[in-house]
Design a protein around this motif. Structure first.
Motif, short mmCIF file in Angstrom:
data_model
loop_
_atom_site.label_atom_id
_atom_site.label_comp_id
_atom_site.label_asym_id
_atom_site.label_seq_id
_atom_site.Cartn_x
_atom_site.Cartn_y
_atom_site.Cartn_z
N ILE A 118 -10.58 1.02 6.10
CA ILE A 118 -9.25 1.00 5.49
C ILE A 118 -8.23 1.41 6.54
CG2 ILE A 118 -9.85 1.40 3.07
CD1 ILE A 118 -9.52 4.36 3.53
N ASP A 119 -7.02 0.92 6.39
CA ASP A 119 -5.93 1.26 7.30
C ASP A 119 -5.10 2.35 6.65
OD1 ASP A 119 -3.76 1.44 8.98
OD2 ASP A 119 -3.61 -0.72 9.30
N ALA A 120 -5.36 3.59 7.00
CA ALA A 120 -4.67 4.72 6.37
C ALA A 120 -3.18 4.69 6.67
CB ALA A 120 -5.28 6.03 6.85
N ALA A 121 -2.82 4.33 7.88
CA ALA A 121 -1.41 4.32 8.25
C ALA A 121 -0.62 3.33 7.40
CB ALA A 121 -1.27 3.98 9.74
N GLU A 122 -1.20 2.16 7.16
CA GLU A 122 -0.52 1.16 6.34
C GLU A 122 -0.35 1.64 4.91
OE1 GLU A 122 -1.30 -3.42 4.74
OE2 GLU A 122 -2.45 -2.62 6.43
N LEU A 123 -1.36 2.26 4.36
CA LEU A 123 -1.29 2.74 2.98
C LEU A 123 -0.32 3.91 2.84
CD1 LEU A 123 -5.09 2.55 2.09
CD2 LEU A 123 -3.26 1.15 1.12
N LEU A 124 -0.33 4.81 3.81
CA LEU A 124 0.54 5.98 3.73
C LEU A 124 2.01 5.63 3.97
CD1 LEU A 124 -1.72 8.63 5.51
CD2 LEU A 124 -1.14 8.50 3.08
N ALA A 125 2.28 4.42 4.43
CA ALA A 125 3.66 3.99 4.57
C ALA A 125 4.31 3.72 3.21
CB ALA A 125 3.73 2.74 5.44
N LEU A 126 3.49 3.58 2.17
CA LEU A 126 4.00 3.35 0.81
C LEU A 126 4.50 4.65 0.21
CD1 LEU A 126 1.04 1.10 -0.35
CD2 LEU A 126 3.31 0.32 0.38
N ASP A 127 5.41 4.51 -0.76
CA ASP A 127 5.98 5.71 -1.39
C ASP A 127 4.98 6.42 -2.29
OD1 ASP A 127 8.43 5.44 -0.16
OD2 ASP A 127 9.24 4.14 -1.74
N LYS A 128 4.25 5.64 -3.09
CA LYS A 128 3.36 6.25 -4.07
C LYS A 128 1.96 5.64 -3.95
CE LYS A 128 6.89 7.61 -7.40
NZ LYS A 128 7.22 7.73 -8.82
N LEU A 129 1.01 6.53 -3.68
CA LEU A 129 -0.35 6.08 -3.42
C LEU A 129 -1.32 6.94 -4.25
CD1 LEU A 129 -2.37 4.39 -1.70
CD2 LEU A 129 -2.25 6.22 0.02
N ILE A 130 -2.18 6.26 -4.98
CA ILE A 130 -3.23 6.94 -5.73
C ILE A 130 -4.57 6.52 -5.15
CG2 ILE A 130 -4.30 7.32 -7.98
CD1 ILE A 130 -1.67 6.68 -9.30
N ILE A 131 -5.32 7.49 -4.61
CA ILE A 131 -6.59 7.22 -3.92
C ILE A 131 -7.72 7.77 -4.78
CG2 ILE A 131 -7.91 7.54 -1.80
CD1 ILE A 131 -5.14 8.39 -0.54
N PHE A 132 -8.62 6.89 -5.18
CA PHE A 132 -9.79 7.32 -5.94
C PHE A 132 -10.97 7.42 -4.97
CE2 PHE A 132 -7.17 5.23 -9.18
CZ PHE A 132 -7.09 6.26 -10.11
N VAL A 133 -11.61 8.60 -4.94
CA VAL A 133 -12.71 8.85 -4.01
C VAL A 133 -13.93 9.33 -4.78
CG1 VAL A 133 -11.85 11.18 -3.57
CG2 VAL A 133 -13.40 10.12 -1.94
N GLN A 134 -15.11 8.84 -4.39
CA GLN A 134 -16.35 9.26 -5.05
C GLN A 134 -16.63 10.72 -4.74
OE1 GLN A 134 -18.41 6.05 -6.16
NE2 GLN A 134 -18.40 7.50 -7.83
N ALA A 135 -16.95 11.49 -5.76
CA ALA A 135 -17.20 12.92 -5.58
C ALA A 135 -18.28 13.14 -4.53
CB ALA A 135 -17.61 13.55 -6.90
N GLY A 136 -18.02 14.05 -3.59
CA GLY A 136 -19.00 14.38 -2.57
C GLY A 136 -18.94 13.56 -1.32
N SER A 137 -18.21 12.44 -1.32
CA SER A 137 -18.16 11.60 -0.13
C SER A 137 -17.09 12.09 0.83
CB SER A 137 -17.89 10.14 -0.52
OG SER A 137 -16.65 10.02 -1.18
N VAL A 138 -17.21 11.64 2.08
CA VAL A 138 -16.26 12.04 3.12
C VAL A 138 -14.93 11.32 2.91
CG1 VAL A 138 -15.90 12.20 5.60
CG2 VAL A 138 -18.21 12.35 4.68
N VAL A 139 -13.83 12.05 3.10
CA VAL A 139 -12.49 11.49 2.89
C VAL A 139 -11.79 11.32 4.23
CG1 VAL A 139 -10.27 11.84 1.73
CG2 VAL A 139 -12.38 12.61 0.64
#
Length: 660
Positions: free
Chosen positions: A116-137
């Motif tokens: 994933i391109d974190a920089a591209e996503l974080l350029a947005l105003d509102k971001l909701i990230i769903f992550v599997q419990a226990g996995s690396v973020v």
């Protein structure tokens, strides 16, 4: 009930919109869908309905932050629910809004980096990230997060609402609780339209409450387990203090690694420890995780996360992970498996650290080869205690026999029998007891000591020639050990298997030496140790012109110990022909690795040959002493430290009779 639930959710979302509009400088959250047919959602997908309800709760808890001009929400999803289920429900709630960007975080980081391109996503105003419990973020998401929350799936009210909307009837509290623990893919089977969900729930409850026979729970952990028993006693006291509120969980051991030969009872010990401390036992193994579903990386990680989640849900609990050495070491993975294996180790590190709260969960690992485990897994805060689980000694062997044969527990003969079983594991002794019970059962009578004796494989008596060779071998060890001042020799023994028997090790002879611990060792110190290990074989070679096979062939043999020391001299201490430092560069469990490294093989061979010849030369100069000590051993079978004094080189001649 259907209409009432729909009206309730409508009023709920309406209030969210009104609250958001009242926030000064906030942006509208009007993209959240306000008109929806809850019955239609429930009828279409049980999973979507439950996630949908959980998302509504999430929005309610975080309405302030979600209404701000900029927001990055990091939302943890239980490991037994796929992120794809969350994605479908999120589209229903946010109605594909452009203002809210939904991101499903990858469950692992590949060698080439994040997908994933974190920089591209974080350029947005509102971001909701769903992550599997226990996995690396992703590190950038961790830094940018303004909201951290967990999706509470299968809330009791939501489960009951789903059951009502699908015409599946009323559920009790126990039934709701067991349904909430199930993976998402089971929801359709539980909530079949028009069928009672209580029927499926009762089957799940029955399976969960099905009694299991655990004889290990009756074990006395204070007997026969050595250092492990001491640690168990400490853990029991600390867990009780934590329960009483007198000790914070941070003061309790987070994890322990039990290591030792196969069959020593590590699994049985885990079950007994859980029972002794009043902990729920959650049993797992690396192979079970790897065999989950298709066994690919995602399935492996899901099985791992599920085990840790189950242990947290049932805390206080003991999570027992068998075959822990199968996890491997990141520095030794072959290139074709490196990405998969490294990701698994990293995920296990995260689970042991505990992204979520791990209070009340003790992790107990068990293995045969601790040197194969990634060192990061064994540091403080993870599996921080390391307890050796050796083969039982004579006393422990008799106690294990008494446990498996309670009707004979007071028989003094069990101590004698236990002493006659050197090298036997707890599993071997359990089998012996089982065979003795079978004899008595076939004859329709209680088991007796004679039944036990009948199943013992008595070693063959040694003839005179073999007994003399054994004496020469042990005399060689003793003389070189004494001459090089390696340690204090407590006793030297040989066993004829008629009047004298081995009790410590399955061997024909034994030289017991107390070697003082050293803070550091020199090259000469290690050379002397190798010379000592090879002295028995050198003595046989000197006297008989050849040596027997009992100097090699096992991991307890003289040649094995000498070889390990020589490898460490070259690869860890710089005592070879070069000064390079390559700790653990050779897999001791795979002898072929030594032969593949030709320079190392040549250096190890040179060291072993040199010290073998040194031992032979020393004994050649002391040949009369060697033969005299060997003859005394043949006659007496056992010589203690005092009796040995008269046989050392340079000892004054005595006329006193040798003490028995």
């Amino acid at each position: 009930m259907d209409k009432a639930l729909a009206d309730q959710l409508d009023r709920y979302i309406y209030k969210l919109r009104e609250a958001s509009r009242s926030l000064k400088g906030s942006r509208s959250v009007g993209e959240i869908k306000t008109k929806h047919d809850n019955a239609a959602i429930a009828m279409k997908s049980a999973e979507d309905f439950l996630v949908y309800c959980a998302l509504i709760q999430f929005v309610r808890r975080n309405i302030g932050s979600l209404s701000r001009p900029s927001c990055v929400a990091l939302v943890s999803v239980p490991s037994h629910w796929p992120l794809s289920d969350v994605d479908d429900a999120a589209k229903i709630v946010f109605n594909n809004a452009k203002q809210f960007k939904i991101c499903l975080h990858p469950t692992s980081k590949h060698r080439r980096g994040w997908e994933i391109d974190a920089a591209e996503l974080l350029a947005l105003d509102k971001l909701i990230i769903f992550v599997q419990a226990g996995s690396v973020v992703h590190e950038d998401f961790e830094l940018a997060a303004t909201v951290r929350d967990r999706l509470h799936l299968c809330d009791a009210g939501h489960v009951r609402a789903l059951s009502k909307l699908r015409g599946c009837g009323v559920l009790s509290d126990d039934q709701v609780a067991v349904i909430a623990q199930q993976p998402s893919e089971r929801m359709e089977a539980i909530f079949r339209r028009g069928q009672p969900a209580s029927r499926a729930a009762e089957r799940l409850v029955d399976g969960r409450n099905k009694p299991t026979v655990r004889p290990a729970q009756q074990l006395d952990l204070s007997k026969g387990f050595g250092e492990a028993g001491v640690w168990a006693k400490e853990l029991k006291r600390d867990v009780q203090d934590w329960r009483d509120g007198n000790l914070p969980w941070s003061e309790v051991d987070k994890g322990c690694l039990l290591y030792g030969p196969p069959g020593t009872g590590k699994t049985r010990f885990a079950a007994a420890l859980a029972a002794e401390c009043g902990l729920h036992l959650e049993a797992a193994s690396i192979s079970k995780w790897q065999s989950f579903k298709d066994g690919d990386l995602g399935d492996m990680l899901k099985a791992m996360y599920r085990a840790f989640d189950a242990a947290r849900e049932d805390a206080p609990s003991l999570l027992f992970i068998d075959e822990f050495d199968s996890i491997g070491d990141r520095s030794k993975f072959p290139s074709r498996h490196e990405t998969y294996s490294t990701t698994v180790v990293n995920a296990l590190l995260e689970c042991l650290d505990g992204i979520g709260d791990r209070e009340g969960v003790v992790v107990l690992g068990a293995c045969n080869h601790p040197q194969k485990i990634d060192p990061a897994l064994l540091r403080s805060g993870r599996l921080e205690r390391h307890v050796e689980f050796p083969l039982p000694d004579a006393v422990a062997r008799s106690e294990i026999l008494a446990f498996h044969l309670p009707s004979l527990s007071e028989e003094p003969a069990l101590k004698e029998i236990g002493a006659r079983l050197p090298g036997k594991s707890g599993a071997d002794i359990e089998r012996l007891a089982r065979e003795a019970r079978r004899i008595a059962r076939h004859e329709n009578r209680p088991v007796t000591v004679d039944d036990v004796r009948a199943r013992i494989q008595v070693p063959a008596p040694l003839d005179a020639a073999t007994l003399h060779r054994t004496a020469v071998h042990e005399a060689g060890h003793a003389i070189v050990t004494h001459a090089l001042f390696i340690g204090k020799i407590e006793r030297v023994e040989i066993y004829d298997n008629v009047h004298s028997f081995a009790t410590l090790r399955d061997a024909n002879g034994l030289t017991v030496t107390e070697i003082p611990p050293r803070e550091f060792v020199t090259r000469w110190d290690m050379m002397k140790m190798i010379t000592m290990h090879l002295a028995g074989a050198a003595a046989e070679d000197l006297v008989f012109g050849h040596r027997a096979n009992w100097s090699s062939g096992t991991r307890e043999s003289d040649l094995f110990k000498a070889t390990i020391l020589a490898i460490k001299m070259v690869t860890e201490y710089g005592f070879g022909n070069s000064l390079y430092f390559l700790p653990n560069s050779v897999d001791i469990e795979s002898a072929s690795k030594l032969w593949e490294d030709l320079p190392l093989r040549d250096e190890v061979t040179e060291i072993l040959r040199e010290q073998y010849q040194r031992a032979r030369d020393m004994l050649d100069g002391l040949r009369p002493t060697l033969l005299k000590l060997a003859d005394a051993l043949v006659k007496e079978r056992s010589l203690d430290a005092v009796q040995l004094e008269r046989y050392w080189p340079g000892a004054a001649k005595r006329t006193s009779v040798l003490r028995q």
